[in-house]
Design a protein around this motif. Structure first.
Motif, PDB file in Angstrom:
ATOM      1  N   UNK A   1     -12.784  -2.662  11.144  1.00  0.00           N
ATOM      2  CA  UNK A   1     -12.406  -3.652  10.126  1.00  0.00           C
ATOM      3  C   UNK A   1     -11.306  -3.064   9.241  1.00  0.00           C
ATOM      4  N   UNK A   2     -10.226  -3.834   9.053  1.00  0.00           N
ATOM      5  CA  UNK A   2      -9.096  -3.365   8.250  1.00  0.00           C
ATOM      6  C   UNK A   2      -9.459  -3.328   6.776  1.00  0.00           C
ATOM      7  N   UNK A   3      -9.088  -2.233   6.124  1.00  0.00           N
ATOM      8  CA  UNK A   3      -9.328  -2.115   4.683  1.00  0.00           C
ATOM      9  C   UNK A   3      -8.295  -2.964   3.954  1.00  0.00           C
ATOM     10  N   UNK A   4      -8.765  -3.809   3.044  1.00  0.00           N
ATOM     11  CA  UNK A   4      -7.846  -4.669   2.293  1.00  0.00           C
ATOM     12  C   UNK A   4      -7.073  -3.867   1.260  1.00  0.00           C
ATOM     13  N   UNK A   5      -5.805  -4.217   1.101  1.00  0.00           N
ATOM     14  CA  UNK A   5      -4.974  -3.571   0.084  1.00  0.00           C
ATOM     15  C   UNK A   5      -5.245  -4.171  -1.285  1.00  0.00           C
ATOM     16  N   UNK A 200       8.804   2.732  12.025  1.00  0.00           N
ATOM     17  CA  UNK A 200       9.686   3.874  11.789  1.00  0.00           C
ATOM     18  C   UNK A 200       9.130   4.779  10.694  1.00  0.00           C
ATOM     19  N   UNK A 201       8.603   4.167   9.636  1.00  0.00           N
ATOM     20  CA  UNK A 201       8.023   4.944   8.542  1.00  0.00           C
ATOM     21  C   UNK A 201       6.825   5.760   9.039  1.00  0.00           C
ATOM     22  N   UNK A 202       5.985   5.118   9.842  1.00  0.00           N
ATOM     23  CA  UNK A 202       4.807   5.807  10.361  1.00  0.00           C
ATOM     24  C   UNK A 202       5.200   6.954  11.297  1.00  0.00           C
ATOM     25  N   UNK A 209       2.445   7.262   3.222  1.00  0.00           N
ATOM     26  CA  UNK A 209       2.619   6.064   2.394  1.00  0.00           C
ATOM     27  C   UNK A 209       1.385   5.880   1.520  1.00  0.00           C
ATOM     28  N   UNK A 210       1.586   5.849   0.192  1.00  0.00           N
ATOM     29  CA  UNK A 210       0.469   5.738  -0.747  1.00  0.00           C
ATOM     30  C   UNK A 210       0.568   4.521  -1.667  1.00  0.00           C
ATOM     31  N   UNK A 211       1.767   3.902  -1.742  1.00  0.00           N
ATOM     32  CA  UNK A 211       1.959   2.759  -2.636  1.00  0.00           C
ATOM     33  C   UNK A 211       3.132   1.936  -2.135  1.00  0.00           C
ATOM     34  N   UNK A 212       3.027   0.612  -2.283  1.00  0.00           N
ATOM     35  CA  UNK A 212       4.132  -0.297  -1.953  1.00  0.00           C
ATOM     36  C   UNK A 212       4.510  -1.059  -3.212  1.00  0.00           C
ATOM     37  N   UNK A 213       5.780  -0.998  -3.580  1.00  0.00           N
ATOM     38  CA  UNK A 213       6.306  -1.862  -4.634  1.00  0.00           C
ATOM     39  C   UNK A 213       6.709  -3.164  -3.962  1.00  0.00           C
ATOM     40  N   UNK A 214       5.966  -4.221  -4.239  1.00  0.00           N
ATOM     41  CA  UNK A 214       6.190  -5.520  -3.600  1.00  0.00           C
ATOM     42  C   UNK A 214       7.148  -6.354  -4.444  1.00  0.00           C
ATOM     43  N   UNK A 215       8.394  -6.363  -4.039  1.00  0.00           N
ATOM     44  CA  UNK A 215       9.438  -7.099  -4.764  1.00  0.00           C
ATOM     45  C   UNK A 215      10.312  -7.853  -3.783  1.00  0.00           C
ATOM     46  N   UNK A 216      10.579  -9.130  -4.076  1.00  0.00           N
ATOM     47  CA  UNK A 216      11.569  -9.870  -3.301  1.00  0.00           C
ATOM     48  C   UNK A 216      12.952  -9.427  -3.793  1.00  0.00           C
ATOM     49  N   UNK A 217      14.008  -9.906  -3.137  1.00  0.00           N
ATOM     50  CA  UNK A 217      15.361  -9.444  -3.445  1.00  0.00           C
ATOM     51  C   UNK A 217      16.290 -10.605  -3.805  1.00  0.00           C
ATOM     52  N   UNK A 245       1.208  -6.481   4.960  1.00  0.00           N
ATOM     53  CA  UNK A 245      -0.193  -6.142   4.709  1.00  0.00           C
ATOM     54  C   UNK A 245      -1.013  -6.071   5.987  1.00  0.00           C
ATOM     55  N   UNK A 246      -0.542  -6.749   7.033  1.00  0.00           N
ATOM     56  CA  UNK A 246      -1.266  -6.719   8.313  1.00  0.00           C
ATOM     57  C   UNK A 246      -0.860  -5.537   9.201  1.00  0.00           C
ATOM     58  N   UNK A 247       0.187  -4.817   8.819  1.00  0.00           N
ATOM     59  CA  UNK A 247       0.631  -3.693   9.644  1.00  0.00           C
ATOM     60  C   UNK A 247      -0.335  -2.517   9.468  1.00  0.00           C
ATOM     61  N   UNK A 248      -0.732  -1.860  10.558  1.00  0.00           N
ATOM     62  CA  UNK A 248      -1.706  -0.756  10.451  1.00  0.00           C
ATOM     63  C   UNK A 248      -1.287   0.352   9.486  1.00  0.00           C
ATOM     64  N   UNK A 249       0.010   0.624   9.370  1.00  0.00           N
ATOM     65  CA  UNK A 249       0.471   1.701   8.482  1.00  0.00           C
ATOM     66  C   UNK A 249       0.288   1.351   7.011  1.00  0.00           C
ATOM     67  N   UNK A 250       0.087   0.045   6.729  1.00  0.00           N
ATOM     68  CA  UNK A 250      -0.096  -0.394   5.337  1.00  0.00           C
ATOM     69  C   UNK A 250      -1.556  -0.712   5.024  1.00  0.00           C
ATOM     70  N   UNK A 251      -2.439  -0.469   5.972  1.00  0.00           N
ATOM     71  CA  UNK A 251      -3.861  -0.788   5.768  1.00  0.00           C
ATOM     72  C   UNK A 251      -4.418  -0.018   4.579  1.00  0.00           C
ATOM     73  N   UNK A 252      -4.931  -0.755   3.601  1.00  0.00           N
ATOM     74  CA  UNK A 252      -5.545  -0.140   2.431  1.00  0.00           C
ATOM     75  C   UNK A 252      -4.564   0.415   1.413  1.00  0.00           C
TER      76      UNK A 252
END
Length: 279
Positions: A1-5, A200-202, A209-217, A245-252
């Motif tokens: 089960x994927x951990x929610x962010x 590529x990041x993974x 990866x520990x934090x995502x700044x979620x900003x549109x442009x 949020x659904x990408x495995x590298x961003x899980x949680x």
């Protein structure tokens, strides 16, 4: 089960680091927060108030601290470099005192000096600060920039030589800003764009990866302009944030909005991101 962010935002600390910050957090419906503990546009080493620090540390809220914007370990100016060392050391200590999970720092610019010299300077001056972080203290989160000027790190691929300059220190982690990545040329709005960027990041920095700044442009992909927009109102659009949020590298990995406007707009952005996460 994927951990929610967790989804939250950068909060105002008017009225006290914990008192004001947690109040703003509740107002916008945030699940995590990011704060400044000093003037973001100055060099002052502002001390905290022990009661507020303890209140934040004991709240159980996942918190991150952003260092001032002036910090630049690639600067040819001895004064800027000295101030950068002092304020990052200070902010990491404040991270320990407040129980913060990470301290976010911009990756900086070579300005007028050769890139190799700037990276050598990074090694000599930032690596010792990473060594000083105590067990249980905050990670240092490197935030790639939008690519304007002589930036040392803008694309995901730029993280490889940057982290190498820090000897791949285990406390050197990553904060990915979606607006910066888009501005630097990662087309998150294109079909498969998010997957390509996150893959590529993974590949380059797995587990960092520990934090995502979620900003549109506000600007188009590759514009090299750091101008944030509210979620879904810019050139990235809303759907790519769901893909992210659904990408495995961003899980949680927590998402923090740094979007325009005051509390009502931040609440809207957080509500939209939660719908994309939970939908």
């Amino acid at each position: 089960m994927t951990v929610k962010s967790l989804i939250g935002g950068h909060v105002s600390v008017a009225g006290g680091l914990a008192t004001g910050g947690l109040k703003y957090m509740a107002e916008i419906g945030a699940e995590m927060i990011q704060v400044f503990v000093t003037n973001p546009r100055g060099w002052a080493l502002t001390e905290g108030k022990p009661a507020e620090d303890a209140k934040l540390a004991e709240s159980g809220v996942e918190a991150f601290i952003h260092v001032p914007y002036l910090v630049n370990f690639g600067s040819p100016s001895p004064e800027t470099l000295g101030n950068s060392i002092a304020i990052v050391r200070h902010t990491l200590r404040r991270g320990v005192e407040t129980g913060a999970k990470g301290v976010v720092v911009h990756t900086g610019s070579a300005v007028t000096q050769p890139r190799d010299d700037a990276l050598r300077q990074l090694h000599d001056n930032l690596l010792p600060l990473l060594e000083e972080i105590p067990e249980g203290g905050p990670d240092l989160l490197l935030e790639p920039m939008a690519g304007q000027g002589a930036m040392l790190c803008a694309t995901v691929q730029d993280l490889e030589p940057y982290l190498a300059a820090l000897d791949w220190h285990p406390r050197a982690c990553v904060c990915l800003d979606t607006c910066h990545a888009f501005a630097a040329g990662h087309d998150l709005a294109a079909e498969g764009g998010v997957k390509e960027t996150m893959d590529a990041l993974h590949a380059i920095a797995p587990g960092r990866l520990k934090l995502i700044h979620a900003n549109d442009s506000k600007d188009v992909c590759g514009a090299k302009k750091d101008r944030h927009e509210n979620i879904g109102a810019g050139h990235i659009g809303a759907e790519p944030f769901g893909d992210l949020m659904r990408h495995p590298a961003a899980a949680g990995i927590p998402l923090c909005v740094e979007t325009p406007g005051k509390a009502p707009k931040h609440a809207e952005d957080i509500t939209l991101l939660k719908k994309l996460r939970d939908g």
